[in-house]
Design a protein around this motif. Structure first.
Motif, PDB file in Angstrom:
ATOM      1  N   ASP A   1      -4.952 -24.044 -26.349  1.00  9.77           N
ATOM      2  CA  ASP A   1      -5.472 -25.266 -25.570  1.00  9.77           C
ATOM      3  C   ASP A   1      -6.300 -24.851 -24.252  1.00  9.77           C
ATOM      4  OD1 ASP A   1      -5.566 -28.457 -26.092  1.00  9.77           O
ATOM      5  OD2 ASP A   1      -5.278 -27.923 -23.902  1.00  9.77           O
ATOM      6  N   VAL A   2      -7.410 -25.551 -23.909  1.00 14.99           N
ATOM      7  CA  VAL A   2      -7.943 -25.242 -22.794  1.00 14.99           C
ATOM      8  C   VAL A   2      -7.176 -25.824 -21.534  1.00 14.99           C
ATOM      9  CG1 VAL A   2      -9.997 -25.145 -23.704  1.00 14.99           C
ATOM     10  CG2 VAL A   2      -9.342 -27.373 -22.794  1.00 14.99           C
ATOM     11  N   SER A   3      -6.129 -26.760 -21.534  1.00 19.68           N
ATOM     12  CA  SER A   3      -5.574 -27.432 -20.457  1.00 19.68           C
ATOM     13  C   SER A   3      -4.372 -26.389 -20.088  1.00 19.68           C
ATOM     14  CB  SER A   3      -4.830 -28.635 -21.031  1.00 19.68           C
ATOM     15  OG  SER A   3      -6.011 -29.703 -21.436  1.00 19.68           O
ATOM     16  N   PRO A   4      -3.858 -26.705 -18.889  1.00 20.96           N
ATOM     17  CA  PRO A   4      -2.943 -25.593 -18.302  1.00 20.96           C
ATOM     18  C   PRO A   4      -1.527 -25.859 -18.800  1.00 20.96           C
ATOM     19  CG  PRO A   4      -3.269 -27.400 -16.716  1.00 20.96           C
ATOM     20  CD  PRO A   4      -4.408 -27.543 -17.566  1.00 20.96           C
ATOM     21  N   THR A   5      -1.270 -27.094 -19.461  1.00 21.25           N
ATOM     22  CA  THR A   5      -0.038 -27.393 -20.176  1.00 21.25           C
ATOM     23  C   THR A   5      -0.423 -28.113 -21.466  1.00 21.25           C
ATOM     24  OG1 THR A   5       0.138 -29.479 -19.014  1.00 21.25           O
ATOM     25  CG2 THR A   5       1.131 -27.576 -18.113  1.00 21.25           C
ATOM     26  N   LEU A   6       0.760 -28.148 -22.285  1.00 18.77           N
ATOM     27  CA  LEU A   6       0.625 -29.338 -23.429  1.00 18.77           C
ATOM     28  C   LEU A   6       0.583 -30.593 -23.190  1.00 18.77           C
ATOM     29  CD1 LEU A   6       3.081 -27.249 -25.809  1.00 18.77           C
ATOM     30  CD2 LEU A   6       0.523 -27.062 -25.967  1.00 18.77           C
ATOM     31  N   LEU A   7      -0.049 -31.435 -23.901  1.00 17.02           N
ATOM     32  CA  LEU A   7      -0.091 -32.630 -23.720  1.00 17.02           C
ATOM     33  C   LEU A   7      -0.687 -33.127 -22.238  1.00 17.02           C
ATOM     34  CD1 LEU A   7       3.182 -33.874 -25.439  1.00 17.02           C
ATOM     35  CD2 LEU A   7       0.980 -34.148 -26.359  1.00 17.02           C
ATOM     36  N   HIS A   8      -1.414 -32.384 -21.548  1.00 13.46           N
ATOM     37  CA  HIS A   8      -1.838 -32.461 -20.364  1.00 13.46           C
ATOM     38  C   HIS A   8      -2.572 -33.601 -20.031  1.00 13.46           C
ATOM     39  CE1 HIS A   8      -4.333 -31.689 -16.519  1.00 13.46           C
ATOM     40  NE2 HIS A   8      -3.243 -31.194 -16.143  1.00 13.46           N
ATOM     41  N   ARG A   9      -3.449 -34.409 -20.961  1.00 11.26           N
ATOM     42  CA  ARG A   9      -4.350 -35.303 -20.740  1.00 11.26           C
ATOM     43  C   ARG A   9      -3.432 -36.753 -20.863  1.00 11.26           C
ATOM     44  NH1 ARG A   9      -6.855 -31.766 -23.892  1.00 11.26           N
ATOM     45  NH2 ARG A   9      -8.620 -30.888 -23.220  1.00 11.26           N
ATOM     46  N   SER A  10      -2.311 -36.671 -21.534  1.00 15.54           N
ATOM     47  CA  SER A  10      -1.541 -37.596 -21.962  1.00 15.54           C
ATOM     48  C   SER A  10      -0.344 -37.917 -20.927  1.00 15.54           C
ATOM     49  CB  SER A  10      -1.099 -37.619 -23.515  1.00 15.54           C
ATOM     50  OG  SER A  10      -2.108 -37.569 -24.146  1.00 15.54           O
ATOM     51  N   LEU A  11       0.353 -36.730 -20.731  1.00 20.69           N
ATOM     52  CA  LEU A  11       1.591 -36.876 -20.186  1.00 20.69           C
ATOM     53  C   LEU A  11       1.692 -36.268 -18.669  1.00 20.69           C
ATOM     54  CD1 LEU A  11       4.048 -36.101 -22.757  1.00 20.69           C
ATOM     55  CD2 LEU A  11       3.388 -38.087 -21.922  1.00 20.69           C
ATOM     56  N   GLY A  12       0.463 -35.387 -18.217  1.00 19.05           N
ATOM     57  CA  GLY A  12       0.333 -34.675 -17.164  1.00 19.05           C
ATOM     58  C   GLY A  12       1.078 -33.333 -17.021  1.00 19.05           C
ATOM     59  N   THR A  13       0.783 -32.879 -15.814  1.00 19.41           N
ATOM     60  CA  THR A  13       1.245 -31.280 -15.687  1.00 19.41           C
ATOM     61  C   THR A  13       2.870 -31.035 -15.841  1.00 19.41           C
ATOM     62  OG1 THR A  13      -0.670 -30.909 -14.204  1.00 19.41           O
ATOM     63  CG2 THR A  13       1.094 -29.213 -14.321  1.00 19.41           C
ATOM     64  N   ALA A  14       3.446 -31.935 -15.237  1.00 22.17           N
ATOM     65  CA  ALA A  14       5.121 -31.910 -15.040  1.00 22.17           C
ATOM     66  C   ALA A  14       5.693 -31.966 -16.411  1.00 22.17           C
ATOM     67  CB  ALA A  14       5.726 -32.883 -13.936  1.00 22.17           C
ATOM     68  N   LEU A  15       5.546 -33.219 -17.107  1.00 20.62           N
ATOM     69  CA  LEU A  15       5.930 -33.395 -18.440  1.00 20.62           C
ATOM     70  C   LEU A  15       5.350 -32.562 -19.426  1.00 20.62           C
ATOM     71  CD1 LEU A  15       6.083 -37.349 -18.767  1.00 20.62           C
ATOM     72  CD2 LEU A  15       8.087 -35.465 -18.412  1.00 20.62           C
ATOM     73  N   GLY A  16       4.104 -32.078 -19.443  1.00 18.55           N
ATOM     74  CA  GLY A  16       3.451 -31.046 -20.208  1.00 18.55           C
ATOM     75  C   GLY A  16       4.097 -29.813 -20.272  1.00 18.55           C
ATOM     76  N   ALA A  17       4.587 -29.244 -19.119  1.00 14.41           N
ATOM     77  CA  ALA A  17       5.354 -28.051 -18.896  1.00 14.41           C
ATOM     78  C   ALA A  17       6.728 -28.188 -19.561  1.00 14.41           C
ATOM     79  CB  ALA A  17       5.611 -27.927 -17.266  1.00 14.41           C
ATOM     80  N   VAL A  18       7.266 -29.294 -19.475  1.00 15.80           N
ATOM     81  CA  VAL A  18       8.476 -29.365 -20.272  1.00 15.80           C
ATOM     82  C   VAL A  18       8.418 -29.259 -21.756  1.00 15.80           C
ATOM     83  CG1 VAL A  18      10.491 -30.840 -20.494  1.00 15.80           C
ATOM     84  CG2 VAL A  18       9.719 -30.796 -18.293  1.00 15.80           C
ATOM     85  N   ILE A  19       7.410 -29.787 -22.369  1.00 14.03           N
ATOM     86  CA  ILE A  19       7.072 -29.870 -23.784  1.00 14.03           C
ATOM     87  C   ILE A  19       6.578 -28.261 -23.994  1.00 14.03           C
ATOM     88  CG2 ILE A  19       5.477 -30.764 -25.456  1.00 14.03           C
ATOM     89  CD1 ILE A  19       7.455 -32.793 -24.444  1.00 14.03           C
ATOM     90  N   GLY A  20       5.884 -27.661 -23.313  1.00 16.56           N
ATOM     91  CA  GLY A  20       5.671 -26.304 -23.664  1.00 16.56           C
ATOM     92  C   GLY A  20       7.163 -25.321 -23.475  1.00 16.56           C
ATOM     93  N   ASP A  21       7.745 -25.732 -22.609  1.00 18.73           N
ATOM     94  CA  ASP A  21       9.187 -24.856 -22.807  1.00 18.73           C
ATOM     95  C   ASP A  21      10.155 -24.981 -23.872  1.00 18.73           C
ATOM     96  OD1 ASP A  21       8.366 -23.896 -20.161  1.00 18.73           O
ATOM     97  OD2 ASP A  21       9.622 -25.176 -19.079  1.00 18.73           O
ATOM     98  N   LEU A  22       9.736 -26.336 -24.444  1.00 15.04           N
ATOM     99  CA  LEU A  22      10.589 -26.708 -25.665  1.00 15.04           C
ATOM    100  C   LEU A  22       9.846 -26.191 -26.752  1.00 15.04           C
ATOM    101  CD1 LEU A  22      10.927 -30.439 -25.165  1.00 15.04           C
ATOM    102  CD2 LEU A  22      12.913 -28.826 -25.065  1.00 15.04           C
ATOM    103  N   HIS A  23       8.451 -25.803 -26.848  1.00 17.61           N
ATOM    104  CA  HIS A  23       7.887 -25.101 -27.896  1.00 17.61           C
ATOM    105  C   HIS A  23       8.147 -23.756 -27.896  1.00 17.61           C
ATOM    106  CE1 HIS A  23       5.717 -28.945 -28.838  1.00 17.61           C
ATOM    107  NE2 HIS A  23       5.128 -28.512 -29.823  1.00 17.61           N
ATOM    108  N   ARG A  24       8.028 -22.997 -26.540  1.00 17.58           N
ATOM    109  CA  ARG A  24       8.493 -21.646 -26.424  1.00 17.58           C
ATOM    110  C   ARG A  24       9.865 -21.502 -26.908  1.00 17.58           C
ATOM    111  NH1 ARG A  24       5.789 -22.598 -21.631  1.00 17.58           N
ATOM    112  NH2 ARG A  24       3.583 -21.324 -21.622  1.00 17.58           N
TER     113      ARG A  24
END
Length: 289
Positions: A167-190
């Protein structure tokens, strides 16, 4: 009422029109051969086998008494003549129009339009093709870190497949949830074994007999047996005539909301006139003798 997805909102609107007393004709137009169905399980329970296509039927309280034009794609719109352009040159007149087109599949530059290695999840038919492709693959590349991309990645992991999200965004779900929550979702996927390539886009695409190779802008490559591309908002219907939009909205003078707003303005002006702060400076501070 053109519906390019066969989803629930158009049918709900038709039911609402009947509830409000509309007795005229309602025509439902959709490019899928199915009547509207629940699309939410497409990227989850349907791919895992927990649900079957008949389980996606919508639960309706009343039949909207509408005519269905299934497998028909709306091609254009003539606002001045109030006509919808359909295949074969057919022009369908209307008094009112509801466009509920939802999202459409994303096509990346350089990717093939039709490939057994690259799929886009939008319809029930797409879901069947992706299910068959996942059964033969070991590694899945998901292009797009939105809700659908994350759901497909999770589903593929439950099927014991290696998964990479791009994804071109810095975090997952960046457009929907923002950077902070997107980083949490990314950690869960990792934590569940998903590899992430974030902040980088796709620059190229190549295929061979073993799978697909996705080229990234940073020079890295992702090798996978199958790639699934996310969705984007749809292109608007081509307008034969586009009227110039009005900047000011016309409000009826007798409308209760407009009348109450006008009264509030009058009261505010009266209070300002009565307030000493609203008087000229010479009156508030007379010159000393």
């Amino acid at each position: 009422m053109p519906d390019r997805q066969g989803s629930a909102p158009p049918r709900r609107r038709a039911e609402r029109l009947r509830t409000l007393g509309w007795r005229g004709e309602i025509t439902m137009i959709g490019d899928e051969p199915h009547r509207p169905y629940n699309r939410t399980p497409l990227s989850k329970q349907l791919l895992t086998g927990d649900r079957q296509p008949p389980d996606l039927a919508l639960v309706t309280h009343t039949e909207p008494d509408a005519s269905w034009r299934l497998g028909t794609r709306a091609l254009g719109l003539d606002i001045s003549r109030r006509e919808l352009l359909l295949p074969g040159g057919e022009q369908l007149p209307f008094d009112g129009l509801v466009i509920a087109s939802g999202v459409e599949a994303r096509h990346l530059p350089g990717t093939p339009l039709h490939s057994e290695r690259g799929w886009m999840l939008r319809t029930l038919a797409d879901d069947r093709n992706i299910d068959a492709a996942l059964a033969k693959a070991r590694h899945v590349a998901v292009i797009g870190g939105g809700f659908i991309g994350c759901e497909i990645a999770r589903t593929a992991r439950t099927r014991a497949l290696d998964v990479t999200i791009i994804d071109v965004s810095p975090t997952l779900l960046h457009r929907s949830l923002g950077t902070a929550l997107g980083a949490v979702i990314g950690d869960l996927h990792r934590d569940h074994g998903v590899r992430l390539h974030l902040g980088v886009g796709v620059s190229g695409w190549s295929e061979d007999s073993r799978g697909v190779t996705v080229l990234l802008h940073d020079g890295e490559t992702v090798r996978a047996g199958v790639a699934v591309v996310g969705t984007v908002p749809p292109h608007r219907l081509a307008l034969a005539h586009r009227p110039r939009p009005h900047r000011r909205r016309a409000v009826r003078p007798h409308h209760p909301r407009h009348r109450s707003r006008r009264l509030r303005h009058r009261r505010h002006r009266r209070r300002r006139r009565r307030s000493p702060l609203a008087q000229p400076a010479l009156r508030r501070h007379p010159p000393s003798r």
